[in-house]
Design a protein around this motif. Structure first.
Motif, PDB file in Angstrom:
ATOM      1  N   GLY A   1       5.258  -5.925  -6.706  1.00  0.00           N
ATOM      2  CA  GLY A   1       5.251  -6.840  -5.607  1.00  0.00           C
ATOM      3  C   GLY A   1       3.965  -6.176  -4.681  1.00  0.00           C
ATOM      4  O   GLY A   1       3.184  -5.174  -5.450  1.00  0.00           O
ATOM      5  N   CYS A   2       3.618  -6.718  -3.600  1.00  0.00           N
ATOM      6  CA  CYS A   2       2.211  -6.515  -2.941  1.00  0.00           C
ATOM      7  C   CYS A   2       2.385  -6.612  -1.459  1.00  0.00           C
ATOM      8  O   CYS A   2       3.131  -7.635  -1.081  1.00  0.00           O
ATOM      9  CB  CYS A   2       1.041  -7.309  -3.735  1.00  0.00           C
ATOM     10  N   ASN A   3       1.957  -5.841  -0.519  1.00  0.00           N
ATOM     11  CA  ASN A   3       2.013  -5.998   0.731  1.00  0.00           C
ATOM     12  C   ASN A   3       0.622  -6.302   1.421  1.00  0.00           C
ATOM     13  O   ASN A   3       0.554  -6.587   2.534  1.00  0.00           O
ATOM     14  CB  ASN A   3       2.124  -4.420   1.271  1.00  0.00           C
ATOM     15  N   ASN A   4      -0.299  -6.751   0.501  1.00  0.00           N
ATOM     16  CA  ASN A   4      -1.513  -7.503   1.063  1.00  0.00           C
ATOM     17  C   ASN A   4      -1.298  -8.664   1.503  1.00  0.00           C
ATOM     18  O   ASN A   4      -0.341  -9.491   0.939  1.00  0.00           O
ATOM     19  CB  ASN A   4      -2.750  -7.109  -0.037  1.00  0.00           C
ATOM     20  N   THR A   5      -2.122  -9.478   2.152  1.00  0.00           N
ATOM     21  CA  THR A   5      -2.354 -10.759   2.697  1.00  0.00           C
ATOM     22  C   THR A   5      -3.469 -11.582   2.234  1.00  0.00           C
ATOM     23  O   THR A   5      -4.149 -12.249   3.067  1.00  0.00           O
ATOM     24  CB  THR A   5      -1.908 -10.982   4.110  1.00  0.00           C
ATOM     25  N   CYS A   6      -4.112 -11.408   1.320  1.00  0.00           N
ATOM     26  CA  CYS A   6      -5.363 -11.742   0.947  1.00  0.00           C
ATOM     27  C   CYS A   6      -5.102 -13.562   0.926  1.00  0.00           C
ATOM     28  O   CYS A   6      -4.221 -13.892   0.347  1.00  0.00           O
ATOM     29  CB  CYS A   6      -5.901 -11.575  -0.865  1.00  0.00           C
ATOM     30  N   THR A   7      -6.129 -14.111   1.532  1.00  0.00           N
ATOM     31  CA  THR A   7      -5.876 -15.594   1.965  1.00  0.00           C
ATOM     32  C   THR A   7      -6.067 -16.383   0.581  1.00  0.00           C
ATOM     33  O   THR A   7      -5.744 -17.587   0.699  1.00  0.00           O
ATOM     34  CB  THR A   7      -6.926 -16.083   2.826  1.00  0.00           C
TER      35      THR A   7
ATOM     36  N   PHE B   1      -4.944   3.166 -15.531  1.00  0.00           N
ATOM     37  CA  PHE B   1      -4.313   2.074 -14.427  1.00  0.00           C
ATOM     38  C   PHE B   1      -5.043   0.829 -14.032  1.00  0.00           C
ATOM     39  O   PHE B   1      -6.057   0.844 -14.182  1.00  0.00           O
ATOM     40  CB  PHE B   1      -4.203   3.099 -13.319  1.00  0.00           C
ATOM     41  N   THR B   2      -4.082  -0.055 -13.473  1.00  0.00           N
ATOM     42  CA  THR B   2      -4.655  -1.342 -12.971  1.00  0.00           C
ATOM     43  C   THR B   2      -3.760  -2.025 -12.359  1.00  0.00           C
ATOM     44  O   THR B   2      -2.489  -1.803 -12.435  1.00  0.00           O
ATOM     45  CB  THR B   2      -5.380  -2.108 -14.020  1.00  0.00           C
ATOM     46  N   SER B   3      -4.214  -2.620 -11.257  1.00  0.00           N
ATOM     47  CA  SER B   3      -5.362  -2.624 -10.546  1.00  0.00           C
ATOM     48  C   SER B   3      -5.485  -1.803  -9.262  1.00  0.00           C
ATOM     49  O   SER B   3      -4.594  -1.988  -8.322  1.00  0.00           O
ATOM     50  CB  SER B   3      -6.071  -4.067 -10.303  1.00  0.00           C
ATOM     51  N   PRO B   4      -6.422  -1.109  -8.911  1.00  0.00           N
ATOM     52  CA  PRO B   4      -6.375  -0.447  -7.492  1.00  0.00           C
ATOM     53  C   PRO B   4      -7.082  -1.614  -6.520  1.00  0.00           C
ATOM     54  O   PRO B   4      -7.848  -2.279  -6.880  1.00  0.00           O
ATOM     55  CB  PRO B   4      -7.133   0.781  -7.820  1.00  0.00           C
ATOM     56  N   HIS B   5      -6.960  -1.193  -5.213  1.00  0.00           N
ATOM     57  CA  HIS B   5      -7.358  -1.811  -4.036  1.00  0.00           C
ATOM     58  C   HIS B   5      -8.401  -0.934  -3.422  1.00  0.00           C
ATOM     59  O   HIS B   5      -8.084   0.416  -3.233  1.00  0.00           O
ATOM     60  CB  HIS B   5      -6.296  -2.311  -3.176  1.00  0.00           C
ATOM     61  N   PRO B   6      -9.686  -1.277  -3.268  1.00  0.00           N
ATOM     62  CA  PRO B   6     -10.589  -0.463  -2.642  1.00  0.00           C
ATOM     63  C   PRO B   6     -10.091  -0.186  -1.079  1.00  0.00           C
ATOM     64  O   PRO B   6     -10.409   1.186  -0.888  1.00  0.00           O
ATOM     65  CB  PRO B   6     -11.809  -1.440  -2.339  1.00  0.00           C
ATOM     66  N   LYS B   7      -9.308  -0.652  -0.507  1.00  0.00           N
ATOM     67  CA  LYS B   7      -8.909  -0.365   0.848  1.00  0.00           C
ATOM     68  C   LYS B   7      -8.010   1.067   0.761  1.00  0.00           C
ATOM     69  O   LYS B   7      -7.946   1.872   1.555  1.00  0.00           O
ATOM     70  CB  LYS B   7      -7.971  -1.161   1.533  1.00  0.00           C
ATOM     71  N   ASP B   8      -7.369   1.234  -0.421  1.00  0.00           N
ATOM     72  CA  ASP B   8      -6.230   2.385  -0.572  1.00  0.00           C
ATOM     73  C   ASP B   8      -7.037   3.410  -1.644  1.00  0.00           C
ATOM     74  O   ASP B   8      -6.374   4.266  -1.718  1.00  0.00           O
ATOM     75  CB  ASP B   8      -5.094   1.773  -1.248  1.00  0.00           C
ATOM     76  N   PHE B   9      -8.320   3.178  -1.991  1.00  0.00           N
ATOM     77  CA  PHE B   9      -8.810   4.310  -2.919  1.00  0.00           C
ATOM     78  C   PHE B   9      -9.268   5.482  -2.214  1.00  0.00           C
ATOM     79  O   PHE B   9     -10.092   5.397  -1.115  1.00  0.00           O
ATOM     80  CB  PHE B   9     -10.125   3.730  -3.520  1.00  0.00           C
ATOM     81  N   THR B  10      -8.748   6.579  -2.591  1.00  0.00           N
ATOM     82  CA  THR B  10      -8.645   7.971  -1.745  1.00  0.00           C
ATOM     83  C   THR B  10      -9.535   8.985  -2.559  1.00  0.00           C
ATOM     84  O   THR B  10      -9.675   8.854  -3.780  1.00  0.00           O
ATOM     85  CB  THR B  10      -7.352   8.449  -1.311  1.00  0.00           C
ATOM     86  N   ASP B  11     -10.174   9.901  -2.089  1.00  0.00           N
ATOM     87  CA  ASP B  11     -10.830  11.054  -2.747  1.00  0.00           C
ATOM     88  C   ASP B  11     -10.011  11.730  -3.736  1.00  0.00           C
ATOM     89  O   ASP B  11     -10.546  12.173  -4.870  1.00  0.00           O
ATOM     90  CB  ASP B  11     -11.613  11.901  -1.937  1.00  0.00           C
ATOM     91  N   ASP B  12      -8.875  11.918  -3.412  1.00  0.00           N
ATOM     92  CA  ASP B  12      -7.840  12.612  -4.284  1.00  0.00           C
ATOM     93  C   ASP B  12      -7.672  12.075  -5.607  1.00  0.00           C
ATOM     94  O   ASP B  12      -7.278  12.698  -6.536  1.00  0.00           O
ATOM     95  CB  ASP B  12      -6.430  13.030  -3.676  1.00  0.00           C
ATOM     96  N   VAL B  13      -7.652  10.624  -5.499  1.00  0.00           N
ATOM     97  CA  VAL B  13      -7.538   9.791  -6.907  1.00  0.00           C
ATOM     98  C   VAL B  13      -8.871  10.153  -7.667  1.00  0.00           C
ATOM     99  O   VAL B  13      -8.632  10.118  -8.818  1.00  0.00           O
ATOM    100  CB  VAL B  13      -7.294   8.350  -6.534  1.00  0.00           C
TER     101      VAL B  13
ATOM    102  N   ARG C   1      -9.898  -9.337   2.856  1.00  0.00           N
ATOM    103  CA  ARG C   1      -9.939  -7.960   2.066  1.00  0.00           C
ATOM    104  C   ARG C   1     -10.438  -6.816   3.178  1.00  0.00           C
ATOM    105  O   ARG C   1     -11.425  -7.063   3.717  1.00  0.00           O
ATOM    106  CB  ARG C   1     -11.105  -8.341   0.977  1.00  0.00           C
ATOM    107  N   SER C   2      -9.587  -5.918   3.302  1.00  0.00           N
ATOM    108  CA  SER C   2     -10.074  -5.188   4.462  1.00  0.00           C
ATOM    109  C   SER C   2     -10.829  -4.143   3.909  1.00  0.00           C
ATOM    110  O   SER C   2     -10.448  -2.635   3.984  1.00  0.00           O
ATOM    111  CB  SER C   2      -8.539  -4.510   4.892  1.00  0.00           C
ATOM    112  N   TYR C   3     -12.081  -4.088   3.470  1.00  0.00           N
ATOM    113  CA  TYR C   3     -13.110  -3.234   2.940  1.00  0.00           C
ATOM    114  C   TYR C   3     -14.471  -4.043   3.192  1.00  0.00           C
ATOM    115  O   TYR C   3     -14.142  -5.309   3.217  1.00  0.00           O
ATOM    116  CB  TYR C   3     -12.824  -2.714   1.726  1.00  0.00           C
ATOM    117  N   ARG C   4     -15.352  -3.618   3.219  1.00  0.00           N
ATOM    118  CA  ARG C   4     -16.625  -4.049   3.030  1.00  0.00           C
ATOM    119  C   ARG C   4     -17.638  -3.661   1.946  1.00  0.00           C
ATOM    120  O   ARG C   4     -17.444  -2.625   1.407  1.00  0.00           O
ATOM    121  CB  ARG C   4     -17.587  -3.977   4.565  1.00  0.00           C
ATOM    122  N   ALA C   5     -18.752  -4.310   1.833  1.00  0.00           N
ATOM    123  CA  ALA C   5     -19.363  -3.867   0.572  1.00  0.00           C
ATOM    124  C   ALA C   5     -19.975  -2.388   0.393  1.00  0.00           C
ATOM    125  O   ALA C   5     -19.760  -2.052  -0.665  1.00  0.00           O
ATOM    126  CB  ALA C   5     -20.622  -4.783   0.316  1.00  0.00           C
TER     127      ALA C   5
END
Length: 508
Positions: free
Chosen positions: A163-169, A241-253, A284-288
């Motif tokens: 499942g997924c909690n995102n709302t990509c249009t 692993f696949t696929s990560p979302h940039p908005k959730d990508f943290t330095d600890d990963v 998409r809740s990140y920018r370039a």
């Protein structure tokens, strides 16, 4: 039914479309059917007793592809009394009873939330001589409670969430797969250990948004911890692993990837667009700049990292300037590979009703320019590896020309495809030497001699060859089978797995 027919086990085929999640679901479908007494039909068998379509709904032509294939099976079924056709997956979840209306010769329709019901639905349809349609709105049981017939002896998928909690249009997946449900870390690690005990060398952790893992039990660092825990499993040589979302990508990963020896330095992280305006329209809740910042951190920690992505061309309202920004980001990111898509309107998604839907010829022209840009970069990046020694996990089915060229193929640790020569007479050593013939699942070290945009060649003798338990299993024709892994969800119990007879929607 005659006595002879009754004593002969029914055969099945599973035909899979779509992402890695669907591929793994098909392994579960196979495991369920074999537990119920079915036997997999040979690939050349065009008259199996049961054909299961595990469908995808992400692309525009998904419907046409399914109904075209169902149409081809109609006369086959007419000539084969007792044959059954089942349709599952995302398209079944979306279209529901519409499938039986359009193709009344279909026997069973089941959704993404009730894969485990398939054997019962097939039997009920046979008994009642009527179609069975069962679509649930939420998970019946977590899919990993189901038995699984693994397709590979050396690499295995392991779901950490569904499942997924995102709302990509542009994406219909959340409405078909539901909200994110996370497995407990101990259950995931138990499944990984079970695979390693079967000889598997590589696991890929799967989730629609894999690095948001832990949101359900309130630990935003859970994914990095899980990667580190995989590093403690003896015999596990590669973790992806696949696929990560940039908005959730943290330095600890990033730190976990760099500091855990069996975690591969490969990252598939969807970009979708390099334009901030388009990303905003896509929700998409990140920018370039945020995206490129993650890549910079990954390469600082792991200079050898291979980064791949997904890109959509022609999203509603995309201007030539927006597209030019995507090309700029591709050039700066230096991807080792990219999955490129022309925007596909999917009914039920917000993007389908947006203003600014682009003409096909505009999208096609931009798509061709993107492909040319990506290939120029991937070829240049691959040429940097000529003369380098790489470790290859030997695979099956990766090289379409292997039989003609005398090569074998596999994946380097960074995920790149390598076609390699096997040595004199197909052996890395003399007849009867301890090394023996190279098999899928074995490990070789070899030197890259040629680079193309999508693969590498190694035409010299392998430098080394290590036989593995995965290679032993491949040689013996054994596929790993894992029973259901209990997760504390309500269940009557998982029956014992039958003895064994003698590798989206994930891209968000």
């Amino acid at each position: 039914m005659t006595t002879a027919a009754a004593s002969s086990p029914r055969t099945y085929q599973v035909r899979t479309y779509g992402c890695q999640m669907n591929v793994h679901d098909s392994e579960r479908i196979s495991g369920l059917l074999e537990q119920a007494g079915y036997v997999r039909a040979a690939e050349a068998d065009d008259n199996p007793d049961v054909v299961v379509f595990n469908t995808c709904a992400v692309r525009e032509n998904a419907d046409n592809r399914l109904y075209g294939n169902l149409g081809h099976l109609r006369p086959v079924k007419a000539r084969h009394p007792g044959m059954q056709i089942a349709v599952g997956g995302c398209l079944a979840q979306k279209d529901r009873g519409e499938i039986v209306r359009k193709a009344p010769w279909v026997d069973v329709v089941f959704g993404t939330h009730n894969i485990g019901s398939l054997p019962v639905l097939l039997e009920r349809a046979r008994h009642n001589t009527a179609a069975e349609v069962e679509i649930l709105e939420s998970l019946d049981v977590f899919p990993s409670t189901l038995p699984t017939r693994r397709e590979s002896t050396y690499a295995g998928w392991v779901s950490i969430s569904v499942g997924c909690n995102n709302t990509c249009t542009f994406c219909i997946v959340p409405s078909l797969r539901g909200k994110e449900k996370d497995r407990r870390p101990g259950d995931i690690l138990s499944e990984v250990r079970a695979l390693v005990d079967e000889g598997v060398l590589e696991v890929t952790l799967l989730g629609q948004n894999v690095n948001s893992y832990g949101v359900e039990f309130g630990d935003r660092l859970a994914f990095g911890k899980l990667l580190r825990a995989c590093g403690d499993i003896e015999g596990l040589e590669r973790v992806r692993f696949t696929s990560p979302h940039p908005k959730d990508f943290t330095d600890d990963v990033i730190a976990a990837m760099a500091e855990t020896p069996n975690v591969c330095h490969s990252l598939h992280m969807p970009l979708q667009s390099g334009s901030d305006d388009v990303l905003r329209a896509m929700r998409r809740s990140y920018r370039a700049d945020r995206y490129l910042g993650i890549i910079s951190k990954v390469r600082a920690a792991m200079p050898d990292a291979a980064i791949t992505t997904d890109i959509i061309v022609g999203f509603p309202g995309e201007t030539e300037a927006d597209f030019a920004r995507t090309l700029d980001v591709v050039r700066e990111a230096r991807f080792s590979s990219a999955f490129t898509f022309q925007y596909s309107k999917r009914p039920g998604t917000p993007a389908a009703t947006m203003d600014g839907q682009l003409p096909k010829q505009v999208v096609q022209e931009r798509y061709e320019r993107l492909i040319a840009c990506v290939e120029e970069i991937t070829w240049a990046e691959n040429r940097k590896l000529v003369g380098e020694t790489v470790e290859v996990l030997v695979a099956v089915g990766e090289g379409r020309k292997d039989e003609r060229t005398g090569r074998m193929s596999g994946r380097a640790r960074d995920g790149r495809l390598v076609h390699f020569a096997t040595g004199a007479d197909g052996r890395p050593g003399e007849e009867g030497s301890p090394a023996g013939r190279i098999r899928p699942g074995d490990i070789v070290h070899t030197t890259i001699t040629y680079a193309a945009p999508h693969h590498l060649n190694a035409d010299g003798e392998p430098l080394s060859h290590r036989r593995t338990r995965a290679g032993d299993a491949a040689e013996a024709g054994r596929a790993p089978r894992t029973p259901g892994v209990l997760l504390g969800l309500p269940t009557i119990g998982v029956p014992a797995v039958a003895p064994a007879p003698t590798t989206g929607c994930a891209a968000h």
